[in-house]
Enzyme design. Structure first.
Site, PDB file in Angstrom:
ATOM      1  N   ASP A  59      -7.959  28.079  -5.202  1.00  0.00           N
ATOM      2  CA  ASP A  59      -8.304  29.503  -5.323  1.00  0.00           C
ATOM      3  C   ASP A  59      -7.108  30.336  -5.786  1.00  0.00           C
ATOM      4  OD1 ASP A  59     -10.911  29.199  -4.520  1.00  0.00           O
ATOM      5  OD2 ASP A  59     -10.501  29.633  -2.401  1.00  0.00           O
ATOM      6  N   TYR A 113      -3.347  19.089   2.120  1.00  0.00           N
ATOM      7  CA  TYR A 113      -3.102  20.530   2.075  1.00  0.00           C
ATOM      8  C   TYR A 113      -2.221  20.945   3.252  1.00  0.00           C
ATOM      9  CZ  TYR A 113      -6.868  21.360  -1.322  1.00  0.00           C
ATOM     10  OH  TYR A 113      -7.655  21.387  -2.442  1.00  0.00           O
TER      11      TYR A 113
END
Lengths: 279, 279
Positions: A59, A113
């Site tokens: 994003d 992540y």
């Protein structure tokens, strides 16, 4: 005529400089920059022709140390890496591999992540909440995706790294917004706003909205495909990353000094992720 | 009609956002911003009329935690501080005082500058060089100023603060470029490029050029006038400084993570201040 072979590049990027990774008209995106550069240097003719693909969509605001892109090109590995880095801005290619013709970077073995949560949280408490997400679960209340919401997380751990509690989340594949929703949920638990039972009930399918944490603290650390990447020395990449690191270290020292002169009580103003859905 | 009285404001600013502190046409400066804001809020009619003055001129890129400006205004302390902060960008007023009519902020008792040198330097060695500057010296080779180059430094110390060796320099008054030249000299000594004898000879009047260190690592920490400032709560100031601190802390963490993933050897690329004169 040279035959095009499939290549993979490991790339790092500064997510704050892009409107996300996926190509969109009119705005600067990571894929847009990579495709622009690959065309400019003559590595590909266009995205479709070269079967350009990227491993993970991130994003707007999310950075990466090791995302992976793949495409067909007649250039050699060494020429590719050098030419790419000489042109690209805010993206750095730091490893390269020649891969099988059917290599699709989306089919990864593992993605890792890291979400940076405020350092004043209790790391033990964060770890307790984090562990609930390990294994196979229905993550429907941790994404806006509507279908196929079952995922397996290999590990979810909270560790202290200097001024942050880092939430390290590893798994083969992720849903849209999933790490940021898990991060918001873990933070809420650390702040005593929700219980472990609330989290367990969400993972058992009961509707819950723990909010979406902001994107900037999220970094895609690594995508593992089980292929050998070749590291090639690129002075420009090392100098640019070192320089960004130096500038950010100094900025942090200057703001720390100013905040301390003004006797600002930091803990009062730590931003909370928005509680409402806006992804 | 309300009578204008003299006011002093203690201000912090982000030097990277300004072309220095002193007013210049066409470019954004700290004094330019302060005067613009004071006029906008109706605190002063113009700089001359209000006898606007600032305590210390700082170069482009140099930040401050506690510079001091003074001017005549009919506004009350509280109204002044609130109105100033609601308008100013990249400058924050955090203390205010009503001062005698003849108050001139340039006549300070002491100024305290902090220069951030690379943390890999030896702090003992930096301290040894730093101490040579204490006391009364002719600083002609540490400035481009041509006249009146005698100054007294109250203390010059090197301390370790997280990732930096901080050079804290305190004295009543300074020459143009003086702290940055002392910083460059101390760094050169730490790197073994010059000897203590070279420094002593420069302070004894023998021509030397130790270079000018870059401006961004320099912060004017405090200017002391021996007057009582009143601290007034300003939520906006605290929120803005906290937010800058949070953003810079996260930037630093992200770049550290990326540099570490790329296995970048930082020490190879640490920038050295330019050795030639360009102030």
């Amino acid at each position: 005529m040279t035959v095009a072979v499939r290549h993979a590049l490991k790339i790092a990027y500064d997510g704050t400089k892009f409107s996300g990774s996926q190509r969109q008209p009119e705005v600067r995106t990571v894929d847009g920059e990579c495709i622009f550069v690959l065309r400019k240097i003559g590595a590909i003719r266009d995205a479709k022709d070269s079967r350009y693909q990227s491993a993970s969509r991130t994003d707007a605001g999310v950075s990466a140390a090791g995302n992976v892109i793949a495409f067909d090109s007649a250039m050699t590995n060494r020429a590719l890496l050098g030419a790419f880095n000489s042109r690209a801005r805010d993206v750095w290619a730091w490893r390269v591999a020649s891969v099988p013709d059917d290599f699709n970077p989306r089919r990864a073995k593992q993605r890792w992540y890291r979400y940076h949560l405020p350092g004043r949280l209790d790391v033990e408490r964060a770890g307790t909440a984090a562990r609930l997400f390990e294994g196979r679960h229905d993550f429907r209340w941790f994404t806006r995706a509507k279908m196929d919401t079952i995922r397996i997380l290999d590990s979810v751990q909270a560790i202290r790294r200097s001024d942050f509690i880092c939430l390290d989340v590893k798994g083969q594949s992720f849903l849209w917004g999933m790490v940021r929703r898990i991060a918001s949920c873990v933070e809420s638990y650390c702040l005593g706003e929700i219980t472990l039972d609330d989290i367990e009930r969400a993972l058992a399918g009961e509707k819950q909205d723990f909010g979406l944490a902001p994107p900037q603290p999220l970094v895609l650390v690594e995508v593992e495909h089980g292929i050998e990447f070749e590291r090639m020395y690129s002075g420009k990449v090392e100098e640019e990353i070192s320089s960004r690191l130096d500038v950010s270290r100094l900025d942090f020292a200057r703001w720390s000094l100013i905040a301390s002169a003004l006797d600002i009580d930091e803990t009062k103003f730590v931003a909370r992720p928005p509680k409402h859905d806006n992804d």
